[in-house]
Structure formats: C-alpha cells, structure tokens
Design an enzyme around this catalytic site. Sequence first.
Site, PDB file in Angstrom:
ATOM      1  N   CYS A 113       0.817  -1.230   0.000  1.00 26.81           N
ATOM      2  CA  CYS A 113       0.000   0.000   0.000  1.00 26.81           C
ATOM      3  C   CYS A 113       0.847   1.274   0.000  1.00 26.81           C
ATOM      4  O   CYS A 113       0.346   2.341  -0.350  1.00 26.81           O
ATOM      5  CB  CYS A 113      -0.952   0.002   1.187  1.00 26.81           C
ATOM      6  SG  CYS A 113      -2.146  -1.336   1.117  1.00 26.81           S
ATOM      7  N   HIS A 249      -3.315   7.622   1.899  1.00 25.67           N
ATOM      8  CA  HIS A 249      -3.692   6.280   1.448  1.00 25.67           C
ATOM      9  C   HIS A 249      -5.093   5.990   1.963  1.00 25.67           C
ATOM     10  O   HIS A 249      -5.430   6.319   3.100  1.00 25.67           O
ATOM     11  CB  HIS A 249      -2.687   5.261   1.987  1.00 25.67           C
ATOM     12  CG  HIS A 249      -3.114   3.846   1.775  1.00 25.67           C
ATOM     13  ND1 HIS A 249      -3.539   3.378   0.557  1.00 25.67           N
ATOM     14  CD2 HIS A 249      -3.205   2.792   2.643  1.00 25.67           C
ATOM     15  CE1 HIS A 249      -3.867   2.101   0.665  1.00 25.67           C
ATOM     16  NE2 HIS A 249      -3.673   1.726   1.918  1.00 25.67           N
ATOM     17  N   ASN A 279      -9.984   0.033  -0.500  1.00 26.28           N
ATOM     18  CA  ASN A 279      -8.524   0.129  -0.431  1.00 26.28           C
ATOM     19  C   ASN A 279      -7.941  -0.480  -1.710  1.00 26.28           C
ATOM     20  O   ASN A 279      -7.997  -1.692  -1.897  1.00 26.28           O
ATOM     21  CB  ASN A 279      -8.042  -0.623   0.814  1.00 26.28           C
ATOM     22  CG  ASN A 279      -6.531  -0.559   0.994  1.00 26.28           C
ATOM     23  OD1 ASN A 279      -5.805  -0.131   0.095  1.00 26.28           O
ATOM     24  ND2 ASN A 279      -6.072  -1.002   2.158  1.00 26.28           N
TER      25      ASN A 279
HETATM   26  O1  UT7 Z   1      -3.736  -0.582   3.487  1.00 29.85           O
HETATM   27  C1  UT7 Z   1      -3.000  -0.771   4.654  1.00 29.85           C
HETATM   28  C2  UT7 Z   1      -3.352  -1.997   5.327  1.00 29.85           C
HETATM   29  N1  UT7 Z   1      -4.674  -2.143   5.821  1.00 29.85           N
HETATM   30  C3  UT7 Z   1      -5.203  -1.368   6.780  1.00 29.85           C
HETATM   31  O2  UT7 Z   1      -4.736  -0.309   7.115  1.00 29.85           O
HETATM   32  C4  UT7 Z   1      -6.412  -1.911   7.478  1.00 29.85           C
HETATM   33  C5  UT7 Z   1      -6.237  -1.783   8.963  1.00 29.85           C
HETATM   34  N2  UT7 Z   1      -7.309  -2.368   9.776  1.00 29.85           N
HETATM   35  C6  UT7 Z   1      -8.583  -1.946   9.707  1.00 29.85           C
HETATM   36  O3  UT7 Z   1      -8.946  -1.115   8.889  1.00 29.85           O
HETATM   37  C7  UT7 Z   1      -9.572  -2.493  10.727  1.00 29.85           C
HETATM   38  O4  UT7 Z   1      -8.856  -3.178  11.718  1.00 29.85           O
HETATM   39  C8  UT7 Z   1     -10.656  -3.421  10.140  1.00 29.85           C
HETATM   40  C9  UT7 Z   1     -11.627  -2.606   9.306  1.00 29.85           C
HETATM   41  C10 UT7 Z   1     -10.009  -4.500   9.302  1.00 29.85           C
HETATM   42  C11 UT7 Z   1     -11.464  -4.096  11.250  1.00 29.85           C
HETATM   43  O5  UT7 Z   1     -11.967  -3.143  12.159  1.00 29.85           O
HETATM   44  P1  UT7 Z   1     -11.814  -3.377  13.738  1.00 29.85           P
HETATM   45  O6  UT7 Z   1     -12.568  -2.301  14.401  1.00 29.85           O
HETATM   46  O7  UT7 Z   1     -10.336  -3.477  14.029  1.00 29.85           O
HETATM   47  O8  UT7 Z   1     -12.591  -4.733  13.963  1.00 29.85           O
HETATM   48  P2  UT7 Z   1     -12.013  -6.148  14.511  1.00 29.85           P
HETATM   49  O9  UT7 Z   1     -10.976  -6.711  13.615  1.00 29.85           O
HETATM   50  O10 UT7 Z   1     -11.653  -5.938  15.934  1.00 29.85           O
HETATM   51  O11 UT7 Z   1     -13.282  -7.066  14.399  1.00 29.85           O
HETATM   52  C12 UT7 Z   1     -14.413  -6.854  15.204  1.00 29.85           C
HETATM   53  C13 UT7 Z   1     -15.465  -7.943  14.963  1.00 29.85           C
HETATM   54  C14 UT7 Z   1     -14.949  -9.361  15.082  1.00 29.85           C
HETATM   55  O12 UT7 Z   1     -15.960 -10.090  15.756  1.00 29.85           O
HETATM   56  P3  UT7 Z   1     -15.798 -10.488  17.319  1.00 29.85           P
HETATM   57  O13 UT7 Z   1     -14.560 -11.355  17.342  1.00 29.85           O
HETATM   58  O14 UT7 Z   1     -15.633  -9.184  18.037  1.00 29.85           O
HETATM   59  O15 UT7 Z   1     -17.066 -11.193  17.603  1.00 29.85           O
HETATM   60  C15 UT7 Z   1     -14.892  -9.872  13.652  1.00 29.85           C
HETATM   61  O16 UT7 Z   1     -15.118 -11.244  13.544  1.00 29.85           O
HETATM   62  O17 UT7 Z   1     -16.011  -7.830  13.644  1.00 29.85           O
HETATM   63  C16 UT7 Z   1     -16.024  -9.124  13.016  1.00 29.85           C
HETATM   64  N3  UT7 Z   1     -15.858  -8.927  11.579  1.00 29.85           N
HETATM   65  C17 UT7 Z   1     -16.900  -8.680  10.755  1.00 29.85           C
HETATM   66  N4  UT7 Z   1     -18.224  -8.580  10.973  1.00 29.85           N
HETATM   67  C18 UT7 Z   1     -19.005  -8.289   9.914  1.00 29.85           C
HETATM   68  C19 UT7 Z   1     -14.711  -8.906  10.865  1.00 29.85           C
HETATM   69  N5  UT7 Z   1     -14.983  -8.666   9.563  1.00 29.85           N
HETATM   70  C20 UT7 Z   1     -16.331  -8.511   9.476  1.00 29.85           C
HETATM   71  C21 UT7 Z   1     -17.215  -8.228   8.426  1.00 29.85           C
HETATM   72  N6  UT7 Z   1     -18.519  -8.119   8.678  1.00 29.85           N
HETATM   73  N7  UT7 Z   1     -16.779  -8.018   7.167  1.00 29.85           N
END
Ligand code: UT7
Length: 322
Positions: A113, A249, A279
């Site tokens: 990225c 980004h 992204n």
């Molecule tokens: O380009 C550079 C690289 N990439 C990035 O910069 C991305 C960086 N990370 C992020 O943008 C965020 O961490 C995410 C958008 C990927 C996730 O957001 P988060 O607030 O960190 O959520 P999380 O990973 O803590 O997940 C929370 C919950 C989990 O459920 P439990 O374990 O709390 O019950 C996941 O299983 O959300 C669940 N989950 C989803 N639910 C519905 C994960 N993906 C999904 C989904 N739909 N697509």
Amino acid sequence: MSSARITGTGSYLPERILTNEELSTIVDTSDEWIRERSGIAQRHIAADGETTLDLAEHASRRALEAAGRTAADIDLIVIATTTPDQIFPSTACLLQHRLGNVGAAAFDVQAVCSGFVYALSVADNFIKAGSSRCALVIGAETFSRILNWEDRSTCVLFGDGAGAVVMEASDKPGVMSTHLHADGAHASALHVPAGVSQGYDAVQEGRAFVEMRGSEVFRMAVAKMGEVVEETLAANNLDREALDWLIPHQANIRIIKATAKKLRMGMDKVIVTVDRHGNTSAASIPLALDEAVRTGQLQRGQLFLIEAFGGGFTWGSALIRY
Ligand code: UT7
C-alpha cells in the site's frame, strides 16, 4: 538542481462496482458493519481477463494526455504494484511496450500500500540526480485477485484501480521531500504467504491470498502515519497550517481521520475516496490525487502531503508543491 514536478495525472477504475449489499450475499457481513468500521460503501472489481497492465495503461494514457506528453517523451517508467501480470517481465516493461515507448528504464516497485509513495520517491531521486527528465509513475492493482472471497475480514476492504502521474524536471518547485520507512518484523501481520522461491506449497494449501491481523495493522498505521507526518513537517520547517491538502492512502476512514486530527486539518482539506474505491493498495493515492486535480480541488501552486502505510510493514510520505 531540478525539482521533480507533477505535470499530469490520470486514473482508471474498472467498470464493475461491487456494493456492500452485494457483498453481504457472498459473506456474512453487512453494509452497516463495513461502513462503520472502514467507511467503505463500494469498490470496483476488474472484469475477467482485465489485468493490472490494462488498468495501468488507461491511467497512464490519461496522465500523458494531461501533461501534454507522448510515450516517446518518457525516459523512466516505475510501477508500484503487488499484483503484477506475470512473475516477469515487470509490469512496467509490459506497459512500456503497450504505450509504444522504446528505451526508457522500466521496473516495478513492491511496497504494497505504500508502493506509490516509494515509486514517486524513486522517480524524484532519478530526476534530481539528472538520470531522468520525464518519468511516468503508476500505482496499479488488481487486489481482487489475491483476496479470499470467503474471508469476510479482508475481502470487504479492497478494490481494483490504477492512478498515474507524469513527473518532469523543472525549475519550479515540485516534490519538496520524501520519507520512506519499513519494519520487516511485522511481515506476518499483513501478507500473502505464497511465493515463488519457497515453492508453490502455499498455493496448493489455498494460502495465495491476503491474510491480515486487522486491529494490529490499524494501530501501527495510525502511529506510523502520525510519526511520518511530523517528520515531513519538521524536515521542511513547516507549520501544519501551510498544508493545503492531505491526500492519504485510502485504507480506512478512521485511520484517515486520525491523521487529519493529528495535523489539525478539517476533513474539508482531506481528499477521501475510500467510500467509493475501497482500499486499492498502491493505486489509492494516485487515484485520489487525480480526483483532486480533475474536480478542481487541488490548484497549481498549492502544497499537499501524501502518506501511506502497508504490508511489510512499509510507510512513507511526500510533500509536494503542485
Ligand atoms: O492498506 C494498509 C493496510 N490495511 C489497513 O490499514 C487496514 C487496517 N485495519 C482496519 O482497517 C480495521 O482493523 C478493520 C476494518 C479491518 C477491522 O476493524 P476493527 O474495528 O479493528 O474490527 P475487529 O478486527 O476488531 O473485528 C471486530 C469484529 C470481530 O468479531 P468479534 O470477534 O468481536 O465477535 C470480527 O469477527 O467484527 C467481526 N468482523 C466482521 N463482521 C461483519 C470482521 N470482519 C467482518 C465483516 N462483517 N466483514
């Protein structure tokens, strides 16, 4: 010494739009979750048979036209991509032939990225050293090809696209400084485990796709983007108020807002495309830059900052007078 000035921008998005609603019929997710956690509403997906090279070609032709240049004027082609058409030749060489250029140096840069910031920095240094006078710098990705469409934690976040800039040696100010960093200790936080040299076992095991520990990446992205922004301002002895635009980004609206807050910039000074593009990895900044130019938001003479964070980890920034 000449500075490297952006004389033209161009971009391209595949026709097909994949909405959050449609995604929620493929994996267990919802429009509400995706918008709330990432700010993404839709992304573009390359058609069957449409490749990174195709996307790069469209974006490049538009950038050349905007710069009033032809392919024959180009003496350096650098493409940032994680999703090349082939293992080799580089996508840059394939693009060179498509555009009808002969003889320019052409190579790909791999910094995921952060790739466009890396590629722009390489071209800037070629131009400052006198090794190039007219460079074509591209970020192009078909990230949809390396997504596991059964993994809801990654497949909802990415999209396909390409953006390009023509950079030319000039007496007028252009790129003021670039700042590149990496820390390979975090490789497994965001990676595609399959590779060439270690054999194709990971491909056989179905691991030729993006794997990410999202919250770990999120925390590091916010920290490192903040640091690199401070570093850039300090290196140029600038106050935050001097910046006209932030073109970050586009990974997650929450990361973008955190960086804008650090700069004390209102969101009206930040170019945001993540809602419509998702992204697009190395393509995200040049796509957003081209949008800023074509909508008339970014004006000649204004100062803008680009910054990115990605797999590696890699991160970086550039301060540019447009
Ligand atoms: O380009 C550079 C690289 N990439 C990035 O910069 C991305 C960086 N990370 C992020 O943008 C965020 O961490 C995410 C958008 C990927 C996730 O957001 P988060 O607030 O960190 O959520 P999380 O990973 O803590 O997940 C929370 C919950 C989990 O459920 P439990 O374990 O709390 O019950 C996941 O299983 O959300 C669940 N989950 C989803 N639910 C519905 C994960 N993906 C999904 C989904 N739909 N697509």
